[in-house]
Design a protein around this motif. Structure first.
Motif, PDB file in Angstrom:
ATOM      1  N   PHE A   1       7.881  10.360   4.004  1.00 29.53           N
ATOM      2  CA  PHE A   1       7.336   9.783   5.253  1.00 29.53           C
ATOM      3  C   PHE A   1       6.577   8.490   4.962  1.00 29.53           C
ATOM      4  N   VAL A   2       5.833   8.479   3.844  1.00 32.71           N
ATOM      5  CA  VAL A   2       5.042   7.294   3.486  1.00 32.71           C
ATOM      6  C   VAL A   2       5.972   6.118   3.187  1.00 32.71           C
ATOM      7  N   LEU A   3       7.086   6.397   2.527  1.00 26.86           N
ATOM      8  CA  LEU A   3       8.002   5.310   2.144  1.00 26.86           C
ATOM      9  C   LEU A   3       8.698   4.688   3.361  1.00 26.86           C
ATOM     10  N   MET A   4       8.630   5.369   4.522  1.00 26.19           N
ATOM     11  CA  MET A   4       9.253   4.824   5.740  1.00 26.19           C
ATOM     12  C   MET A   4       8.326   3.868   6.501  1.00 26.19           C
ATOM     13  N   ILE A   5       7.070   3.713   6.027  1.00 25.59           N
ATOM     14  CA  ILE A   5       6.105   2.855   6.743  1.00 25.59           C
ATOM     15  C   ILE A   5       6.575   1.406   6.701  1.00 25.59           C
ATOM     16  N   LYS A   6       6.399   0.720   7.828  1.00 23.40           N
ATOM     17  CA  LYS A   6       6.632  -0.722   7.839  1.00 23.40           C
ATOM     18  C   LYS A   6       5.317  -1.383   7.442  1.00 23.40           C
TER      19      LYS A   6
ATOM     20  N   GLY B   1      -8.624  12.471 -10.038  1.00 26.86           N
ATOM     21  CA  GLY B   1      -9.399  11.256  -9.733  1.00 26.86           C
ATOM     22  C   GLY B   1      -8.501  10.050  -9.546  1.00 26.86           C
ATOM     23  N   VAL B   2      -7.472   9.940 -10.406  1.00 26.94           N
ATOM     24  CA  VAL B   2      -6.513   8.832 -10.299  1.00 26.94           C
ATOM     25  C   VAL B   2      -5.761   8.936  -8.967  1.00 26.94           C
ATOM     26  N   GLY B   3      -5.309  10.159  -8.641  1.00 21.43           N
ATOM     27  CA  GLY B   3      -4.553  10.376  -7.397  1.00 21.43           C
ATOM     28  C   GLY B   3      -5.366  10.020  -6.164  1.00 21.43           C
ATOM     29  N   LEU B   4      -6.632  10.458  -6.130  1.00 20.18           N
ATOM     30  CA  LEU B   4      -7.488  10.169  -4.967  1.00 20.18           C
ATOM     31  C   LEU B   4      -7.753   8.674  -4.842  1.00 20.18           C
ATOM     32  N   GLY B   5      -7.919   8.005  -5.988  1.00 20.80           N
ATOM     33  CA  GLY B   5      -8.133   6.553  -5.965  1.00 20.80           C
ATOM     34  C   GLY B   5      -6.937   5.828  -5.367  1.00 20.80           C
ATOM     35  N   LEU B   6      -5.730   6.248  -5.795  1.00 17.91           N
ATOM     36  CA  LEU B   6      -4.509   5.610  -5.292  1.00 17.91           C
ATOM     37  C   LEU B   6      -4.270   5.918  -3.822  1.00 17.91           C
ATOM     38  N   LEU B   7      -4.867   7.010  -3.331  1.00 21.36           N
ATOM     39  CA  LEU B   7      -4.677   7.375  -1.923  1.00 21.36           C
ATOM     40  C   LEU B   7      -5.703   6.730  -1.012  1.00 21.36           C
TER      41      LEU B   7
ATOM     42  N   GLN C   1       0.825  -1.228   0.000  1.00 22.93           N
ATOM     43  CA  GLN C   1       0.000   0.000   0.000  1.00 22.93           C
ATOM     44  C   GLN C   1       0.849   1.264   0.000  1.00 22.93           C
ATOM     45  N   LYS C   2       2.026   1.196   0.666  1.00 23.02           N
ATOM     46  CA  LYS C   2       2.800   2.441   0.812  1.00 23.02           C
ATOM     47  C   LYS C   2       3.280   2.961  -0.541  1.00 23.02           C
ATOM     48  N   TYR C   3       3.591   2.043  -1.490  1.00 22.38           N
ATOM     49  CA  TYR C   3       4.028   2.500  -2.813  1.00 22.38           C
ATOM     50  C   TYR C   3       2.860   3.134  -3.566  1.00 22.38           C
ATOM     51  N   MET C   4       1.669   2.557  -3.385  1.00 20.14           N
ATOM     52  CA  MET C   4       0.480   3.117  -4.052  1.00 20.14           C
ATOM     53  C   MET C   4       0.173   4.511  -3.500  1.00 20.14           C
ATOM     54  N   VAL C   5       0.304   4.663  -2.178  1.00 20.56           N
ATOM     55  CA  VAL C   5       0.055   5.976  -1.552  1.00 20.56           C
ATOM     56  C   VAL C   5       1.084   6.986  -2.072  1.00 20.56           C
ATOM     57  N   ALA C   6       2.348   6.566  -2.153  1.00 20.59           N
ATOM     58  CA  ALA C   6       3.414   7.478  -2.628  1.00 20.59           C
ATOM     59  C   ALA C   6       3.127   7.918  -4.065  1.00 20.59           C
ATOM     60  N   ILE C   7       2.710   6.984  -4.916  1.00 23.86           N
ATOM     61  CA  ILE C   7       2.386   7.334  -6.316  1.00 23.86           C
ATOM     62  C   ILE C   7       1.166   8.266  -6.331  1.00 23.86           C
TER      63      ILE C   7
END
Length: 527
Positions: free
Chosen positions: A510-515, A380-386, A341-347
């Motif tokens: 910060f998102v990329l540091m999530i475990k 719309g794409v960004g909100l979906g990925l978030l 999920q963290k990579y999707m949030v970062a994108i």
């Protein structure tokens, strides 16, 4: 073991799960559409009820305050009354209050019923999320969040065009009456299909954390008022805003102290020890900021600068929401297939930055719908990925009643993020417009040949309409001032998009540091 069995017994299959999903999405939609549907009807309400602009703003404020007060308490209230009963009661309160809002004969009656409607509505949002999460087996919960997310993302966008259509073709009470038949259907389906988990015995009235409730209302109620009214009351130069800001800070301190020291707190703050939920709460705030902020700023820009109607302004946002809705199931599937999920949030954060930057570069006094279409699809794409990854990540390591408590925190932070976003955006637009105006006027040299020529042309056109030369000159200067002010406002909207973009891109590290989840070893975070 019993808690796990009880948890498993809530999982539904076949047509029952489909119906529960429909109920949850319908109720989330009802609640969120009602947050924005009144925005386009405020003018009509003002005329019918004989209210001032400040009075009518309370129609939005009352609903928002009630919402954010109830959201943190929903998990506790569900345990007290049983999830199904509480959910059904909330729908009934929301539906009855909607009918009474439509029947209001003066502004304060409407504000009071909007507050009651917000009390019912706040519960719908979080309880719907908990019900839908617990009705799906853990492996399919990302899909459940995707389906729920469609309602939450599409809702704020549906409000303005739907409200505009109802106001143009009927009258403003019908924006409330529309909830009544839907509410009745939702109540009947809830009582038939939704199950309640068993969470031990209820608390006696004397054991209830009444002080916790008082401190929560002090903190959230005051904060929401400050955010809604800060800009129009000139922030801290207004004594009411200062007093309520202090009340909010004290309320927060007392609330945290009370909930951490009382045996049976009304809001379980200890659930925030979960690392994934901590990240989810912060990301929900930023998501609310971007979602509600952009949903607020785009219609205002198109109406005040480009002169669009409320319905056209609302319709502009629909393709963006449809894009998000279209993406949700695919994103749910990707999470099920193990995409972190963290990579999707970062994108998603990068895509939202892209949307903000393109809007920043494209805004002018006469930007057309065609210039904004693709950036909004991008949004719309960004909100979906978030949305789906943030929600599933937040609740991924929680179980039992902690799911409801976690959902309440993310729901509250999303709403507060929206309130902070709107408050900051209105303040920025007002302050930046003034500073840009000063800069533009400084560069407007009255002795410059082109400036003189423009003034002379405008003066001549006013003389041709029958004004005296002096009157015509005054009108020409007024027109010039108007175009300077309009340009200054456009520059301030550009600034807002740039800053929203910077906020989103700053969150990526910060998102990329999530475990990733406790049950998997995430080698990327082992340095």
């Amino acid at each position: 073991m019993t808690a796990t069995l009880d948890q498993d017994s809530l999982i539904e299959y076949g047509y029952r799960r489909v119906i529960i999903t429909i109920i949850a999405v319908l109720c989330a939609l009802l609640e969120i559409v009602d947050t924005t549907i009144v925005n386009v009807a405020l003018n009509d309400m003002k005329g019918t009820l004989g209210a001032t602009l400040t009075d009518i703003a309370w129609v939005i404020t009352a609903y928002a305050i009630a919402n954010v007060i109830v959201i943190p308490m929903t998990s506790w209230l569900s345990q007290q009354f049983g999830r199904r009963n509480y959910f059904a009661a909330s729908i009934i309160i929301f539906t009855v209050a909607s009918f009474l809002c439509g029947n209001s004969t003066n502004i304060w009656e409407l504000v009071f019923f909007r507050f009651i409607q917000g009390m019912g509505g706040g519960a719908l949002l979080v309880t719907a999320q908990t019900i839908i999460t617990e009705s799906y087996p853990p492996a399919k919960r990302s899909m459940a969040q995707a389906i729920y997310g469609m309602g939450v993302i599409v809702g704020p966008t549906l409000g303005p065009p739907l409200g505009g259509y109802i106001v143009d073709h009927f009258s403003w009470p019908y924006i409330f009456y529309i909830n009544v038949p839907l509410g009745i259907i939702a109540v009947l389906l809830t009582l038939t299909f939704v199950k309640s988990p068993k969470y031990g015995e209820k608390q006696a009235a004397k054991d209830v954390d009444w002080w916790g409730v008082v401190f929560l209302i002090m903190f959230i109620g005051s904060l929401q008022f400050v955010l809604e009214h800060g800009q129009q009351d000139d922030w801290f130069s207004n004594s009411t805003i200062v007093i309520l800001s202090v009340t909010s800070v004290l309320g927060l301190l007392f609330f945290v102290w009370r909930e951490l020291t009382y045996d049976r707190p009304i809001v379980n703050l200890r659930v925030l020890k979960d690392k994934n939920l901590q990240v989810g709460v912060v990301m929900s705030f930023i998501l609310g900021f971007g979602l509600f902020g952009s949903t607020f700023v785009i219609p205002i820009y198109t109406q005040s600068i480009l002169g669009w109607t409320a319905t056209d302004a609302g319709l502009l946002l629909i393709p963006s929401s449809l894009m998000t809705g279209f993406m949700m199931p695919f994103i749910g599937k990707m999470i099920q297939n193990g995409v972190p999920q963290k990579y999707m949030v970062a994108i998603g954060l990068c895509v939202f930055f892209g949307f903000s930057f393109v809007m920043y570069s494209r805004l002018t006094n006469d930007t057309g719908a065609e210039h904004m279409f693709w950036p909004l699809i991008f949004r719309g794409v960004g909100l979906g990925l978030l949305f789906v990854p943030v929600m599933t990540l937040s609740l991924s390591t929680l179980s039992g009643k902690s799911i409801g408590e976690g959902a309440a925190f993310t729901g509250m932070m999303r709403q507060l993020g929206g309130s902070f976003g709107i408050a900051l955006i209105t303040t920025f637009i007002s302050r930046f417009s003034q500073s840009h105006r000063v800069n533009l006027l400084a560069n407007l040299d009255p002795t410059d040949f082109e400036v003189q020529q423009r003034i002379n042309q405008m003066q001549a056109s006013f003389i041709a309409k029958g004004f005296t030369p002096n009157e015509a000159l005054g009108k020409a200067y007024q027109l010039l001032e108007g175009s300077v002010m309009k340009q200054a406002t456009v520059l301030s909207y550009m600034d807002v998009f740039l800053y929203i973009g910077i906020l989103f891109i700053a969150c990526v590290p910060f998102v990329l540091m999530i475990k990733q989840g406790k049950n998997k070893v995430d080698t990327s975070s082992l340095h």
